[in-house]
Design a protein around this motif. Structure first.
Motif, PDB file in Angstrom:
ATOM      1  N   TRP A   1       0.823  -1.217   0.000  1.00 28.44           N
ATOM      2  CA  TRP A   1       0.000   0.000   0.000  1.00 28.44           C
ATOM      3  C   TRP A   1       0.849   1.255   0.000  1.00 28.44           C
ATOM      4  CZ3 TRP A   1       0.169   3.826   3.642  1.00 28.44           C
ATOM      5  CH2 TRP A   1       0.738   3.520   4.884  1.00 28.44           C
ATOM      6  N   THR A   2       2.074   1.182   0.529  1.00 28.65           N
ATOM      7  CA  THR A   2       2.928   2.376   0.506  1.00 28.65           C
ATOM      8  C   THR A   2       3.418   2.689  -0.910  1.00 28.65           C
ATOM      9  OG1 THR A   2       4.852   1.010   1.033  1.00 28.65           O
ATOM     10  CG2 THR A   2       3.761   2.107   2.893  1.00 28.65           C
ATOM     11  N   ARG A   3       3.272   1.744  -1.841  1.00 26.40           N
ATOM     12  CA  ARG A   3       3.636   1.983  -3.243  1.00 26.40           C
ATOM     13  C   ARG A   3       2.424   2.387  -4.070  1.00 26.40           C
ATOM     14  NH1 ARG A   3       8.300   0.142  -4.979  1.00 26.40           N
ATOM     15  NH2 ARG A   3       7.629   0.032  -7.151  1.00 26.40           N
ATOM     16  N   ILE A   4       1.350   1.615  -3.906  1.00 23.43           N
ATOM     17  CA  ILE A   4       0.224   1.765  -4.839  1.00 23.43           C
ATOM     18  C   ILE A   4      -0.924   2.563  -4.245  1.00 23.43           C
ATOM     19  CG2 ILE A   4       0.772  -0.367  -6.101  1.00 23.43           C
ATOM     20  CD1 ILE A   4      -1.267  -1.823  -4.457  1.00 23.43           C
ATOM     21  N   GLY A   5      -0.792   2.988  -3.022  1.00 24.66           N
ATOM     22  CA  GLY A   5      -1.834   3.794  -2.395  1.00 24.66           C
ATOM     23  C   GLY A   5      -2.831   2.923  -1.660  1.00 24.66           C
ATOM     24  N   LEU A   6      -3.675   3.578  -0.885  1.00 26.64           N
ATOM     25  CA  LEU A   6      -4.635   2.859  -0.056  1.00 26.64           C
ATOM     26  C   LEU A   6      -5.917   2.587  -0.841  1.00 26.64           C
ATOM     27  CD1 LEU A   6      -4.095   4.877   3.231  1.00 26.64           C
ATOM     28  CD2 LEU A   6      -3.664   2.425   2.948  1.00 26.64           C
ATOM     29  N   ALA A   7      -6.317   1.336  -0.884  1.00 26.25           N
ATOM     30  CA  ALA A   7      -7.590   0.982  -1.529  1.00 26.25           C
ATOM     31  C   ALA A   7      -8.736   1.362  -0.584  1.00 26.25           C
ATOM     32  CB  ALA A   7      -7.614  -0.513  -1.807  1.00 26.25           C
ATOM     33  N   GLU A   8      -9.957   1.273  -1.095  1.00 25.87           N
ATOM     34  CA  GLU A   8     -11.103   1.566  -0.236  1.00 25.87           C
ATOM     35  C   GLU A   8     -11.226   0.524   0.881  1.00 25.87           C
ATOM     36  OE1 GLU A   8     -15.449   2.909  -1.502  1.00 25.87           O
ATOM     37  OE2 GLU A   8     -13.628   3.974  -2.022  1.00 25.87           O
ATOM     38  N   GLU A   9     -11.105  -0.715   0.492  1.00 27.06           N
ATOM     39  CA  GLU A   9     -11.113  -1.784   1.491  1.00 27.06           C
ATOM     40  C   GLU A   9     -10.318  -2.970   0.957  1.00 27.06           C
ATOM     41  OE1 GLU A   9     -15.287  -2.684   1.957  1.00 27.06           O
ATOM     42  OE2 GLU A   9     -15.269  -4.025   0.233  1.00 27.06           O
ATOM     43  N   GLY A  10      -9.995  -3.890   1.863  1.00 28.44           N
ATOM     44  CA  GLY A  10      -9.196  -5.037   1.461  1.00 28.44           C
ATOM     45  C   GLY A  10     -10.014  -6.048   0.667  1.00 28.44           C
ATOM     46  N   ASP A  11      -9.313  -6.913  -0.083  1.00 24.86           N
ATOM     47  CA  ASP A  11      -9.973  -7.925  -0.917  1.00 24.86           C
ATOM     48  C   ASP A  11     -10.792  -8.922  -0.100  1.00 24.86           C
ATOM     49  OD1 ASP A  11      -8.743  -6.764  -3.042  1.00 24.86           O
ATOM     50  OD2 ASP A  11      -7.392  -8.454  -3.496  1.00 24.86           O
ATOM     51  N   GLY A  12     -10.448  -9.065   1.179  1.00 27.46           N
ATOM     52  CA  GLY A  12     -11.131 -10.073   1.983  1.00 27.46           C
ATOM     53  C   GLY A  12     -12.543  -9.690   2.378  1.00 27.46           C
TER      54      GLY A  12
END
Lengths: 257, 954
Positions: free
Chosen positions: A234-245
């Motif tokens: 996440w420190t590379r690609i940014g924070l998603a809205e929520e995790g895949d799980g």
């Protein structure tokens, strides 16, 4: 209706609290219950809609992973489990929970008297490994993966996760019934090599469901990819809205709405 | 009747263990082996019908998809008569946890007849092996004689046992001469010196009686270096001054002077406690378990991590363990066998055993092991160091114990056995080449599931308020736990009530046993039934063994007879204070001129491949570093999840982004030059690691763990004084208090020729910091081509102890120093810039210097860089490019900044040494140009990565 989730604890369970949190986050009531309460009859399975067997090392994984808890389910709680499944309820086994489901006879289909046809055995690498893996999500009857995107990213952390079948007919049947829910994959969903398939599983199988789609077992940990900061990059690609799980747990909760 | 059930992988399945043994044998130089098959064996004691045997084998022990089994016969394999076969089992009294679980599993099957179980491993070797090969395989690969042995046909496996006839033993010493006193100390393994023995003699002369054996043992344990830290809290004459309690004058003092309001409990409980948020506090403890790990690496490390987990659990009213850390120092893992001293295990075997021990215990406990370090040096051959740490979290109202007379003393968890007798006293002495044999009682194997159950139930009992005080049984066992916890009141214990693993223990052994997984609780009478119910509900054994009193005596009874009665005051304050001499002289280090190497790229690859710099992924992956689901910055980062992160960040509460940063600093190479600057460097390193991931100094605390040689020798103690002084000086400026610490002295090894080899002076600094929002974290991998790179901090000509000089075979006494005031300014300015989101990547400069930092950032991000060092901030004496590339000056970072943030970043660091040194490139090469623009390094990043990964790619 807000479903009630029983997160089953035993000596050595250790992913129980994060499994509870994942279900709470998805909108369920989730309780941690020790297996002794079920064995003593203080708590009845029928009160709940979802049974989760979380990750860990139940009874140390001594003898083999999940075996002792599996026998407790098989020999002491069989009636309750059969009734639970017959009542259109959901069962989820993660990591050690998957090993338990397979060894107790709840997967590949619920038959507590049948001789075991699939198992999870020592990783081909010969050691415990914690790493993130891409998983291809197949078309299947599985309730937990309805509408889930075709490739998800979860961590695995196990020493005995290599999925093997007793013979090729068993695998054929799993394929025919579309029971192979998750398969290890390369980053683009392509055919994996080690360590993308982290344990040497046959046909890259990471998780299977029963023919009804209401029992799911998988080695990777969806409950470890709930918060966006769980993602290892996440420190590379940014924070998603929520995790895949999250989607897996939300699907289970929605099933009872 | 004994039933033997044997299992093996089916022939068409992969026998991982057999293959591992095969390759291990090859590592030992044994060539003649064709294949190895591994078998697991269960011995069951009791009357069983054939149907029951079959049921146990098929439905419990065997996985019938992958395994074959055989009852009362070997598993049939073709040509098995041609194989050499060997079967290994645990020694009598050693924990066999699989056997314990097997008994439970058999009961679950509804089969009552089995009363005891034992497990074994059998191996069948095919090929040509001579007797020497076989002996080597057994001794060096398959077993450790400290805990295991080769099973011989007809050997007795089960011992019904009986309790010994009780005889109270007095040790006559009131009339003894000095020589006799020393003989008693030596023969009983008390490790007490003459003055201490005389103090005991005087005390008992006053009482007009002889001490009992258990009284003597209790004094020896309480007064041991391990439990009392008598050296560092004693009297030391150093530089003409008599220092009363050096620890109090340095480490404790700085914490007192800084007086941080968020320090909740320091240096008094089992772990130091700081505030986390409005509801919770966190505590942190790091311990060493060196001597046991030298003798039995797996069991030693196992119980090392198991033991330190019980420290937070025994802090206040108990904290939930949430993070493990591990730092190990070993001898060189590529040491040729013929160079191995007698009685010493090979470093590779030690490392594999230690890693497996931590792995199996930490993973089973469900605690992420997410921070650590590894260090290799030949001087650790006889004395490997195993530091284990644990962080716990606890509600704010559960941080204080209350000890009152009249409470029940409850022992909870594991049973007591003969394991670990004399651990506390033995660990306070030197090892020697016969240690393996003489001290086997000091080695234990842990049972993590017993401890996991203990944690689960204790936290429930804590939240229900069912006890008033708690502590762990560690070194010194019940003696230390109850002796310390009840020191303000007094206590009496009925030793026959302590649950035992097996018959045959004397009252003395019960009291000092260091059996694992036990905690002691003081429970008010009205809460006893509720407390017992909580433990019984999850199959945890809890037993009342005594009461707290108000007479300030430690009274021990066995079957109604008083076997020991010591005044708490004498026990805890009777230790005579000895003046120790300390002296330190700078070593004479010869610096010779050397030419600039022609191929600096090759030097860089060699440094990357050095064991102290190379990738530790082989270790990290075997630890579950994500269980509990709080991992927000992992130990491995970057585009392929394999770059070396500076520190780990963990969210202890899943509904919040408030987090804990853990980091460490360790640099024994500097300690050989000057322990003062080693300590200063370790503190700087630990702090800059947590700054590098986005932390700050504001709520940051430190732990000190000194591992030293024999501190009775003035030169060793002098170095220790210097290191402690640096701890004071640095922490004072950085305003980072120490909250807990521990020391392990006497890490010396006596060779056969009588020479005593000390470890390098080794100080581990662990830092813990509270981060308000982990979504501000920054990782060390390059992020995007075109971003600019800045060097932060001053590069000085400080090559002493550097990896560069090791690679080029040179030496220097110019050890890296710390300008703490400047470093603090740098840390604060950089952390503020990172808080504002101005930094995309940040990595500190440490082992291997600037060039290694750049290489690691590049291959972790999968991006190259074009670097020009004209603008590198450097002192005037940095005139050679190799010095600029590889100096290990402290307080430095490399940062990646987007072009749009460049001005804001430079503004916020305007008073800090800062230089624009290049940019991230889209190419796959790391190109570094010297002071005049000439290319000095131009390497493919994949090749650099390969050099860095290949060393420990096992």
């Amino acid at each position: 209706m807000k479903p009630n989730v029983l997160v089953l604890r035993a000596a050595g369970s250790n992913c129980d609290q994060e499994a509870q949190f994942a279900f709470q986050y998805a909108g369920a009531n989730a309780e941690l219950i020790h297996v002794n309460r079920l064995l003593e009859g203080d708590t009845k399975l029928e009160k709940f809609q979802i049974l989760v067997i979380p990750g860990g090392f139940t009874y140390g994984d001594d003898i083999s992973a999940g075996k002792v808890l599996a026998n407790q389910l098989k020999y002491k709680l069989a009636d309750q489990l059969l009734a639970f499944h017959a009542a259109d309820k959901l069962i989820l086994g993660i990591c050690n929970g998957f090993q338990v489901l397979v060894k107790a006879g709840l997967l590949p289909e619920m038959d507590l008297n049948a001789s075991q046809t699939v198992t999870l055995t020592n990783n081909a690498s010969g050691k415990f490994e914690d790493r993130w893996v891409h998983l291809r999500v197949n078309e299947s009857p599985c309730v937990f993966t309805r509408g889930v995107k075709s490739l998800v990213y979860f961590p695995v952390a196990h020493a005995e996760g290599k999925f093997v079948v007793r013979n090729e007919q068993v695998m054929e049947k799993l394929l025919q019934n579309r029971q192979i829910v998750f398969q290890y994959a390369g980053a683009d969903g392509d055919k994996p090599a080690y360590p993308q398939n982290p344990n040497g599983s046959m046909r890259d199988v990471a998780g299977i469901c029963d023919p009804s789609g209401r029992i799911l077992g998988l080695m990777p940990h969806p409950e470890r990819h709930i918060d966006p900061t769980h993602h290892p990059q996440w420190t590379r690609i940014g924070l998603a809205e929520e995790g895949d799980g999250v989607a897996l747990f939300s699907n289970a909760v929605s099933y009872f709405r | 009747m004994i039933t033997r059930i044997e299992l093996a992988e089916k022939e068409d399945f992969y026998d991982a263990e057999g293959h591992a043994v095969h390759s291990g044998a090859r590592d030992l130089g044994i060539q003649g082996i064709g294949t190895v098959q591994a078998f697991r064996v269960y011995y069951l004691l009791g009357e069983l019908s054939d149907a029951e045997k079959e049921h146990i084998a098929a439905m419990l022990l065997a996985d019938r998809v992958t395994q074959d089994y055989a009852i009362d016969a070997p598993v049939a394999r073709p040509d098995s008569d041609r194989a050499w076969t060997v079967e290994i089992t645990f020694n009598r009294g050693v924990t066999d946890m699989v056997a314990e679980t097997t008994l439970k599993g058999i009961r679950d099957l509804g089969i009552p007849g089995v009363t005891a179980a034992k497990t074994a491993r059998r191996y069948a070797f095919y090929g040509r092996l001579n007797d020497a090969d076989k002996d080597l395989i057994v001794q060096k690969l398959l077993m450790n004689k400290v805990v295991e042995h080769v099973l011989t046909p007809g050997e007795k496996l089960f011992f019904p046992g009986a309790d010994p006839v009780f005889t109270l033993v007095h040790v006559p010493l009131t009339g003894a001469e000095d020589a006799e006193l020393l003989r008693i100390s030596r023969e009983r393994d008390l490790f007490l010196n003459l003055e201490e023995m005389r103090a005991i003699q005087n005390h008992f002369r006053g009482l007009k009686r002889e001490p009992t054996d258990v009284e003597l043992e209790m004094l020896a344990q309480t007064w041991s270096e391990h439990c009392s830290h008598k050296t560092l809290t004693g009297l030391v004459e150093y530089e003409g001054v008599l220092i009363d309690n050096p620890l109090k004058q340095t480490i404790f003092r700085v914490t007192r002077e800084l007086d941080k309001p968020w320090c909740v409990s320091v240096f008094k409980d089992n772990a130091g406690i700081i505030e986390f948020d409005d509801d919770d506090n966190i505590c942190f403890k790091v311990e060493t378990h060196n001597h046991p790990s030298a003798m039995e690496p797996y069991g030693g490390a196992n119980t090392g991590i198991g033991g330190v987990i019980r420290d937070p659990l025994g802090t206040g009213l108990g904290a939930k363990p949430i993070i493990n850390t591990d730092v190990f120092c070993f001898g060189p893992v590529d040491l040729p066998m013929e160079k191995l001293p007698k009685g010493v295990l090979h470093p590779k075997r030690v490392m594999q055993g230690v890693v497996a021990g931590v792995r199996d215990y930490g993973n089973r406990m469900g605690i992420p092991t997410s921070n650590g370090a590894l260090f290799f040096d030949e001087r650790y051959l006889g004395n490997p160091l195993v530091y284990c740490g644990n962080v716990g979290i606890m509600p704010k109202d559960k941080c204080e114990k209350q000890v009152l007379p009249g409470d029940h003393i409850l022992v909870v968890g594991g049973r007591t056995g003969r394991d670990g007798i004399h651990g506390a006293t033995a660990s306070s002495g030197e090892l020697h080449s016969e240690s393996e044999g003489t001290w086997s009682g000091a080695v234990q194997i842990g049972n993590p599931i017993v401890e996991k159950k203990l944690v689960d139930t204790l936290l429930q009992a804590r939240d229900l308020g069912l006890y008033r005080a708690i502590t762990d049984c560690g070194a010194g066992g019940l003696s230390s736990a109850i002796g310390e916890l009840a020191s303000s009141t007094g206590a009496e214990v009925d030793l026959e009530k302590v649950p035992l693993k097996y018959h045959g223990l004397t009252y003395m052994e019960i009291w000092i046993s260091e059996a694992q997984e036990r905690m002691v609780l003081f429970v008010p009478p009205e809460k006893l039934q509720a407390a017992l119910a909580v433990f019984a509900g999850e199959d945890v054994e809890a037993t009342v063994i005594g009461r707290t009193t108000s007479d300030h005596k430690m009274r021990l009874r066995y079957q109604g007879t008083v076997v020991g009665e010591l005044d708490m005051a004498f026990l805890h304050d009777g230790l005579p204070r000895i003046v120790r001499q300390a002296r330190w002289e700078a070593p004479q280090i010869v610096t010779t001129a050397y030419a600039l190497p022609s191929d600096l790229g090759s030097v860089l690859r060699q440094i990357l491949a050095a064991p102290n710099v190379c990738s530790k992924e082989w270790v990290i992956r075997q630890y579950d570093h994500e269980v509990q689901a709080g991992s927000a910055l992992k130990p491995l980062v970057g585009c392929a999840n394999d770059g070396p992160g500076d520190a780990c960040i963990t969210r202890p509460r899943l509904d919040s982004h408030r987090a804990i940063i853990l980091s460490n600093g360790l640099n024994p190479k500097y300690g050989l030059i000057d322990p003062y600057w080693m300590a200063a460097s370790a503190i700087d390193e630990a702090l800059r690691n947590l700054i590098a991931v986005g932390g700050n100094l504001q709520r940051t605390a430190l732990l000190d763990n000194f591992c030293w040689g024999n501190a009775d020798k003035p030169d060793r103690l002098g170095g220790l004084m210097r290191a402690a002084r640096a701890c004071y000086d640095m922490a004072k400026v950085f305003e980072t208090p120490f909250i807990s610490g521990k020391d392990s002295l006497n890490n010396e090894y006596k060779t056969e020729s009588g020479e005593s080899i000390a470890i390098p002076p080794t100080l581990l600094i662990s830092a813990i910091s509270v981060m308000a929002d982990c979504r501000k974290a920054v990782s060390m991998d390059f992020k995007r081509a075109g971003d600019v790179l800045y060097a932060v901090g001053m590069t000085r000509n400080e090559l002493g102890g550097s990896h560069y000089l090791e690679v080029v075979g040179q030496s220097s006494d110019a050890v890296p120093r710390v300008d703490a005031a400047e470093a603090k300014k740098t840390f604060i300015a950089l952390s503020q810039a990172m808080e504002r989101g101005l930094v995309r990547a940040c990595h500190d400069c440490s082992e291997g210097g600037l060039a290694v930092t750049l290489a690691e950032m590049a291959f972790a991000g999968g991006l190259g860089a074009e670097v020009k060092l004209q603008a590198l901030p450097r002192s005037a004496d940095v005139v050679r490019i190799d010095h600029a590339l590889f100096s290990e000056s402290n307080s430095r970072f490399v940062v990646e900044i987007t072009a749009e943030n460049e001005k804001a970043f430079c503004d916020s660091l305007r008073d800090i040494p800062l230089g624009r040194i290049g940019q991230v490139s889209g190419k796959s090469r790391l190109t570094i140009c010297g002071f005049h623009g000439e290319v000095v390094i131009d390497e493919e990043i994949e090749e650099l990565k390969n050099a860095w990964q290949k060393t420990l790619r096992w």
